[in-house]
Design a protein around this motif. Sequence first.
Motif, short mmCIF file in Angstrom:
data_model
loop_
_atom_site.label_atom_id
_atom_site.label_comp_id
_atom_site.label_asym_id
_atom_site.label_seq_id
_atom_site.Cartn_x
_atom_site.Cartn_y
_atom_site.Cartn_z
N UNK A 119 0.80 -1.22 0.00
CA UNK A 119 0.00 0.00 0.00
C UNK A 119 0.83 1.27 0.00
N UNK A 120 2.03 1.19 0.57
CA UNK A 120 2.84 2.39 0.72
C UNK A 120 4.19 2.29 0.01
N UNK A 121 4.35 1.23 -0.78
CA UNK A 121 5.53 1.05 -1.63
C UNK A 121 6.85 1.05 -0.86
N UNK A 122 6.80 0.54 0.36
CA UNK A 122 8.04 0.43 1.15
C UNK A 122 8.98 -0.57 0.49
N UNK A 123 10.25 -0.22 0.41
CA UNK A 123 11.24 -1.14 -0.12
C UNK A 123 11.59 -2.18 0.94
N UNK A 124 12.21 -3.30 0.55
CA UNK A 124 12.65 -4.27 1.56
C UNK A 124 13.54 -3.64 2.63
N UNK A 125 14.40 -2.71 2.21
CA UNK A 125 15.29 -2.04 3.17
C UNK A 125 14.50 -1.18 4.14
N UNK A 126 13.50 -0.48 3.65
CA UNK A 126 12.66 0.34 4.52
C UNK A 126 11.85 -0.51 5.48
N UNK A 127 11.36 -1.65 5.00
CA UNK A 127 10.60 -2.56 5.87
C UNK A 127 11.48 -3.10 6.98
N UNK A 128 12.71 -3.45 6.64
CA UNK A 128 13.65 -3.94 7.65
C UNK A 128 13.97 -2.85 8.66
N UNK A 129 14.18 -1.63 8.18
CA UNK A 129 14.46 -0.50 9.08
C UNK A 129 13.30 -0.27 10.03
N UNK A 130 12.07 -0.40 9.53
CA UNK A 130 10.86 -0.26 10.36
C UNK A 130 10.87 -1.30 11.48
N UNK A 131 11.10 -2.56 11.11
CA UNK A 131 11.07 -3.62 12.12
C UNK A 131 12.16 -3.43 13.16
N UNK A 132 13.36 -3.10 12.71
CA UNK A 132 14.46 -2.93 13.66
C UNK A 132 14.21 -1.75 14.60
N UNK A 133 13.63 -0.68 14.07
CA UNK A 133 13.33 0.48 14.90
C UNK A 133 12.44 0.10 16.08
N UNK A 134 11.35 -0.63 15.81
CA UNK A 134 10.41 -0.96 16.87
C UNK A 134 10.95 -2.03 17.82
N UNK A 135 11.78 -2.92 17.30
CA UNK A 135 12.42 -3.88 18.21
C UNK A 135 13.39 -3.16 19.14
N UNK A 136 14.15 -2.23 18.60
CA UNK A 136 15.09 -1.48 19.44
C UNK A 136 14.36 -0.66 20.50
#
Length: 211
Positions: A119-136
């Motif tokens: 829906x928001x055209x996130x790249x694989x790198x952006x998706x990974x950055x999202x996940x890591x941000x919230x885990x951190x």
Amino acid sequence: MKLYSYWRSTTSYRIRTALNLKGIAYETVPVDLVAGDQRDDGYAELNPGKGVPTLALDDGTVLTQSMAILGYIDATWPNPQLIPADPLQRAKVMAVADTIALDVHPVNNLRLIGQLKSRFSATPEQATDWMCHWMEQGFSAVEALLPKGDRFAFGDAPNIADICITAQVYNARRWGVDLSIFPNITRIEQLCLENQAFADAHPDNQPDAKV
């Protein structure tokens, strides 16, 4: 008893660990989330949330949602105890477990990441950055909530907090979170993985693992 599970699902990892710690026999029924098995009509009827885990009891009762299942398991098979009976201690333990289960996991869920991409055209790198941000973010809170000097998260034996932490650290390692700044969390994970119940529940040791 049947556990509908996906090998990489951290919520399924929680239930496998709890069942193993209590010595409860169960049959694993793989549900391939990547292939979309969870959306099949038969499975969706079993679990309207179209996710895992799902625990089907011998009498036909079906339970969903990992934290609810963990509560049922601990109340039905109380030894070893995973959720403290003392109200104050229970609140402290559940604060850690819920930080993982309610704050971190939902925003790292496969469905949400899929929506970010589609829906928001996130790249694989952006998706990974999202996940890591919230885990951190979540791990920083957990690190601050853990008591000093205990062997496991709380005391000398693993409980629901250790289960949630260890499962989420698996995901953190998968996506490259810098865990060096979370010494208590990594210590707990390593200690837990020395326990056979945790080791047997590890994603890489599941019948549907693809490693």
